[in-house]
Design a protein around this motif. Structure first.
Motif, PDB file in Angstrom:
ATOM      1  N   TRP A 264       0.824  -1.208   0.000  1.00 17.28           N
ATOM      2  CA  TRP A 264       0.000   0.000   0.000  1.00 17.28           C
ATOM      3  C   TRP A 264       0.857   1.256   0.000  1.00 17.28           C
ATOM      4  CZ3 TRP A 264      -4.895  -0.587  -1.076  1.00 17.28           C
ATOM      5  CH2 TRP A 264      -5.583  -1.740  -0.663  1.00 17.28           C
ATOM      6  N   THR A 265       0.331   2.313  -0.609  1.00 23.12           N
ATOM      7  CA  THR A 265       0.915   3.643  -0.472  1.00 23.12           C
ATOM      8  C   THR A 265      -0.036   4.483   0.373  1.00 23.12           C
ATOM      9  OG1 THR A 265      -0.137   4.389  -2.525  1.00 23.12           O
ATOM     10  CG2 THR A 265       2.094   3.483  -2.690  1.00 23.12           C
ATOM     11  N   ILE A 266       0.458   5.611   0.850  1.00 25.25           N
ATOM     12  CA  ILE A 266      -0.308   6.426   1.798  1.00 25.25           C
ATOM     13  C   ILE A 266      -1.614   6.945   1.209  1.00 25.25           C
ATOM     14  CG2 ILE A 266       0.775   8.614   1.201  1.00 25.25           C
ATOM     15  CD1 ILE A 266      -0.107   7.306   4.752  1.00 25.25           C
ATOM     16  N   ASP A 267      -1.709   7.018  -0.140  1.00 27.81           N
ATOM     17  CA  ASP A 267      -2.925   7.529  -0.783  1.00 27.81           C
ATOM     18  C   ASP A 267      -3.949   6.427  -1.053  1.00 27.81           C
ATOM     19  OD1 ASP A 267      -1.625   6.191  -2.769  1.00 27.81           O
ATOM     20  OD2 ASP A 267      -1.555   7.862  -4.181  1.00 27.81           O
ATOM     21  N   GLY A 268      -3.701   5.215  -0.509  1.00 23.49           N
ATOM     22  CA  GLY A 268      -4.654   4.127  -0.671  1.00 23.49           C
ATOM     23  C   GLY A 268      -4.492   3.335  -1.950  1.00 23.49           C
ATOM     24  N   LYS A 269      -3.458   3.651  -2.721  1.00 22.59           N
ATOM     25  CA  LYS A 269      -3.170   2.878  -3.934  1.00 22.59           C
ATOM     26  C   LYS A 269      -2.078   1.863  -3.628  1.00 22.59           C
ATOM     27  CE  LYS A 269      -4.708   6.508  -7.092  1.00 22.59           C
ATOM     28  NZ  LYS A 269      -4.376   7.356  -8.274  1.00 22.59           N
ATOM     29  N   THR A 270      -1.511   1.265  -4.652  1.00 28.14           N
ATOM     30  CA  THR A 270      -0.461   0.274  -4.450  1.00 28.14           C
ATOM     31  C   THR A 270       0.797   0.689  -5.189  1.00 28.14           C
ATOM     32  OG1 THR A 270      -1.191  -1.057  -6.333  1.00 28.14           O
ATOM     33  CG2 THR A 270      -2.143  -1.587  -4.184  1.00 28.14           C
ATOM     34  N   GLU A 271       1.926   0.100  -4.803  1.00 30.55           N
ATOM     35  CA  GLU A 271       3.198   0.492  -5.396  1.00 30.55           C
ATOM     36  C   GLU A 271       3.307   0.096  -6.868  1.00 30.55           C
ATOM     37  OE1 GLU A 271       6.423  -1.004  -3.097  1.00 30.55           O
ATOM     38  OE2 GLU A 271       6.245   0.541  -1.541  1.00 30.55           O
ATOM     39  N   LYS A 272       2.813  -1.107  -7.231  1.00 27.72           N
ATOM     40  CA  LYS A 272       3.006  -1.617  -8.586  1.00 27.72           C
ATOM     41  C   LYS A 272       1.719  -1.996  -9.303  1.00 27.72           C
ATOM     42  CE  LYS A 272       7.614  -3.448  -7.564  1.00 27.72           C
ATOM     43  NZ  LYS A 272       8.490  -4.662  -7.554  1.00 27.72           N
ATOM     44  N   ASN A 273       0.595  -2.046  -8.612  1.00 34.08           N
ATOM     45  CA  ASN A 273      -0.684  -2.410  -9.227  1.00 34.08           C
ATOM     46  C   ASN A 273      -0.566  -3.735  -9.986  1.00 34.08           C
ATOM     47  OD1 ASN A 273      -3.370  -2.270 -10.121  1.00 34.08           O
ATOM     48  ND2 ASN A 273      -2.855  -0.988 -11.878  1.00 34.08           N
ATOM     49  N   LEU A 274      -0.012  -4.742  -9.319  1.00 34.28           N
ATOM     50  CA  LEU A 274       0.191  -6.046  -9.962  1.00 34.28           C
ATOM     51  C   LEU A 274      -1.121  -6.764 -10.233  1.00 34.28           C
ATOM     52  CD1 LEU A 274       3.275  -7.360  -7.938  1.00 34.28           C
ATOM     53  CD2 LEU A 274       3.246  -6.157 -10.133  1.00 34.28           C
ATOM     54  N   CYS A 275      -2.199  -6.364  -9.549  1.00 36.07           N
ATOM     55  CA  CYS A 275      -3.498  -7.018  -9.749  1.00 36.07           C
ATOM     56  C   CYS A 275      -4.214  -6.507 -10.996  1.00 36.07           C
ATOM     57  CB  CYS A 275      -4.387  -6.823  -8.520  1.00 36.07           C
ATOM     58  SG  CYS A 275      -4.811  -5.099  -8.191  1.00 36.07           S
ATOM     59  N   GLY A 276      -3.677  -5.472 -11.621  1.00 36.50           N
ATOM     60  CA  GLY A 276      -4.285  -4.960 -12.849  1.00 36.50           C
ATOM     61  C   GLY A 276      -5.555  -4.177 -12.623  1.00 36.50           C
ATOM     62  N   GLY A 277      -5.650  -3.511 -11.488  1.00 39.26           N
ATOM     63  CA  GLY A 277      -6.780  -2.614 -11.257  1.00 39.26           C
ATOM     64  C   GLY A 277      -8.030  -3.266 -10.720  1.00 39.26           C
ATOM     65  N   VAL A 278      -7.971  -4.549 -10.319  1.00 34.76           N
ATOM     66  CA  VAL A 278      -9.134  -5.221  -9.734  1.00 34.76           C
ATOM     67  C   VAL A 278      -8.691  -6.087  -8.553  1.00 34.76           C
ATOM     68  CG1 VAL A 278     -10.563  -5.270 -11.810  1.00 34.76           C
ATOM     69  CG2 VAL A 278      -8.934  -7.100 -11.416  1.00 34.76           C
ATOM     70  N   ARG A 279      -9.505  -6.095  -7.508  1.00 32.74           N
ATOM     71  CA  ARG A 279      -9.327  -7.010  -6.377  1.00 32.74           C
ATOM     72  C   ARG A 279     -10.692  -7.541  -5.979  1.00 32.74           C
ATOM     73  NH1 ARG A 279      -5.524  -3.248  -4.736  1.00 32.74           N
ATOM     74  NH2 ARG A 279      -7.032  -2.161  -3.422  1.00 32.74           N
ATOM     75  N   GLY A 280     -10.781  -8.849  -5.845  1.00 37.41           N
ATOM     76  CA  GLY A 280     -12.065  -9.442  -5.507  1.00 37.41           C
ATOM     77  C   GLY A 280     -13.095  -9.258  -6.606  1.00 37.41           C
ATOM     78  N   GLY A 281     -12.612  -9.019  -7.823  1.00 41.42           N
ATOM     79  CA  GLY A 281     -13.522  -8.804  -8.949  1.00 41.42           C
ATOM     80  C   GLY A 281     -14.069  -7.395  -9.027  1.00 41.42           C
ATOM     81  N   ILE A 282     -13.555  -6.478  -8.191  1.00 41.30           N
ATOM     82  CA  ILE A 282     -14.053  -5.104  -8.101  1.00 41.30           C
ATOM     83  C   ILE A 282     -12.926  -4.139  -8.446  1.00 41.30           C
ATOM     84  CG2 ILE A 282     -15.095  -3.383  -6.556  1.00 41.30           C
ATOM     85  CD1 ILE A 282     -16.161  -5.744  -4.891  1.00 41.30           C
ATOM     86  N   SER A 283     -13.245  -3.067  -9.167  1.00 43.19           N
ATOM     87  CA  SER A 283     -12.222  -2.094  -9.565  1.00 43.19           C
ATOM     88  C   SER A 283     -11.623  -1.403  -8.353  1.00 43.19           C
ATOM     89  CB  SER A 283     -12.823  -1.055 -10.515  1.00 43.19           C
ATOM     90  OG  SER A 283     -13.863  -0.334  -9.889  1.00 43.19           O
ATOM     91  N   THR A 284     -10.309  -1.154  -8.414  1.00 41.79           N
ATOM     92  CA  THR A 284      -9.589  -0.536  -7.300  1.00 41.79           C
ATOM     93  C   THR A 284      -9.432   0.975  -7.469  1.00 41.79           C
ATOM     94  OG1 THR A 284      -7.411  -0.768  -8.353  1.00 41.79           O
ATOM     95  CG2 THR A 284      -8.242  -2.655  -7.058  1.00 41.79           C
ATOM     96  N   GLY A 285      -9.749   1.482  -8.663  1.00 41.61           N
ATOM     97  CA  GLY A 285      -9.520   2.891  -8.944  1.00 41.61           C
ATOM     98  C   GLY A 285      -8.201   3.143  -9.651  1.00 41.61           C
ATOM     99  N   GLU A 286      -7.366   2.114  -9.738  1.00 36.66           N
ATOM    100  CA  GLU A 286      -6.099   2.225 -10.463  1.00 36.66           C
ATOM    101  C   GLU A 286      -6.284   1.750 -11.905  1.00 36.66           C
ATOM    102  OE1 GLU A 286      -2.520   1.202  -7.867  1.00 36.66           O
ATOM    103  OE2 GLU A 286      -4.127   0.182  -6.782  1.00 36.66           O
TER     104      GLU A 286
END
Length: 356
Positions: A264-286
């Motif tokens: 995680w980064t402090i802004d609620g995103k991730t360092e590398k977005n290895l999941c491709g913008g989805v977690r649990g089948g739901i968009s992450t905003g990335e």
């Protein structure tokens, strides 16, 4: 099953060598300005890019709106459109009408329906994808209200693949490149490979990279209609597609949890977005990113053994006008299906959009 979508959905009709193709879009919001020049430009992107490599079939792909738009604005009622087939040549297939071509849908369509259109594959032809590009253009008009951006490009042809990440490419200039490959040196090598395949009367496969930006967090309907599940369904429904992966995709199976878990980064995103913008089948905003694999086009000029409808084997050459590789022309198709999926989920989620 000629309809795709939940709220924003479309039904397509037509065959490769019939009078034309078209669709009916339902669920499109009312009072949205429809830029028909933009829609036509999207259709033009699907045309062959390089002479003597792409198909010799030159269709104008002029879209005719039949309903659902008044004085330039959507009415909220079904939008029907038609695209005439102006350059069909059914005579190319006259000698093959009683034969099943290798790796085509000839025998499976006959098994399912008891009848088939032998003119260029009929409903199974890549010609049908023009409908999806048109519908995707409508979806893109809606996505502009959400400031969502969609890109796709030729990432691989044969064993030639772009080696740099998408963040280093000029994504706004993809269509300045005839093969839709935004890395010049790789594109030159790809063009030479395609010319070699054309000379040998053969074809080759490849892959498209897809990217969707500025999707709000929270889109997706778990467990059985996840965002990546719908994207996969959309992509695997495109002619000649044989694979779909999102994020790290199949590379994830070679990784350890400590490698694939994104910090995680402090802004609620991730360092590398290895999941491709989805977690649990739901968009992450990335950024949502994925790859789509295409098989080689089955129609080649090399003589092959064909199976006749009366179960006899005969050697024949397949005539007609065909691409050496479908990947460059499929780039706008991947964009279109991405746009339709995201627009549909936004309407399912009832996410408000800009009225301007």
């Amino acid at each position: 099953m000629n309809t795709f979508g939940t709220i924003l959905k479309f039904t397509s009709f037509g065959e490769s060598h019939g009078k034309g193709i078209g669709g009916v879009i339902d669920g499109f919001p009312s009072n949205i300005y429809i830029d028909l020049d933009f829609i036509q430009n999207e259709l033009n992107k699907r045309k062959p890019g390089i002479p003597n490599i792409g198909s010799g079939r030159k269709e104008e792909d002029k879209i005719e709106i039949l309903s659902g738009i008044y004085q330039g604005y959507s009415l909220g009622s079904p939008i029907a459109f038609f695209i005439a087939n102006t350059n069909a040549n059914a005579k190319d297939y006259e000698d093959l009408k009683s034969f099943y071509r290798p790796s085509h849908a000839d025998d499976t369509y006959k098994a399912k329906y008891g009848i088939r259109d032998a003119r260029g594959g009929g409903r199974a032809s890549g010609r049908e994808t023009a409908i999806r590009v048109a519908v995707g253009a409508f979806a893109k008009i809606l996505l502009k209200k959400y400031s969502i951006e969609i890109y796709a490009y030729t990432d691989q042809i044969g064993k030639l693949r772009i080696q740099c990440p998408y963040t280093e490419l000029e994504l706004n200039h993809i269509y300045d490149h005839p093969l839709r490959c935004p890395e010049t040196q790789t594109e030159i090598q790809m063009e030479n490979l395609l010319k070699e395949c054309r000379q040998k009367k053969d074809s080759i496969g490849g892959a498209i990279f897809g990217l969707i930006r500025h999707v709000p967090k929270g889109l997706g309907e778990p467990l059985y209609d996840k965002l990546p599940s719908r994207l996969a369904s959309a992509m695997l429904g495109i002619n000649a597609v044989r694979g779909f992966e999102i994020g790290m995709g199949f590379d994830a199976c070679t990784m350890k949890g400590s490698e694939h878990n994104d910090i995680w980064t402090i802004d609620g995103k991730t360092e590398k977005n290895l999941c491709g913008g989805v977690r649990g089948g739901i968009s992450t905003g990335e950024d949502i990113y994925f790859r789509v694999a295409f098989k080689p086009i089955a129609s080649i000029g090399i003589p092959q053994l064909l199976l006749s409808e009366n179960q006899k084997i005969e050697e024949k050459s397949i005539q007609g006008r065909h691409d050496v590789c479908c990947v460059p022309r499929a780039v706008p198709v991947v964009e279109a299906m991405s746009a339709i999926c995201i627009a549909d989920f936004l309407l399912i989620q009832q996410v408000p959009y800009s009225k301007n």
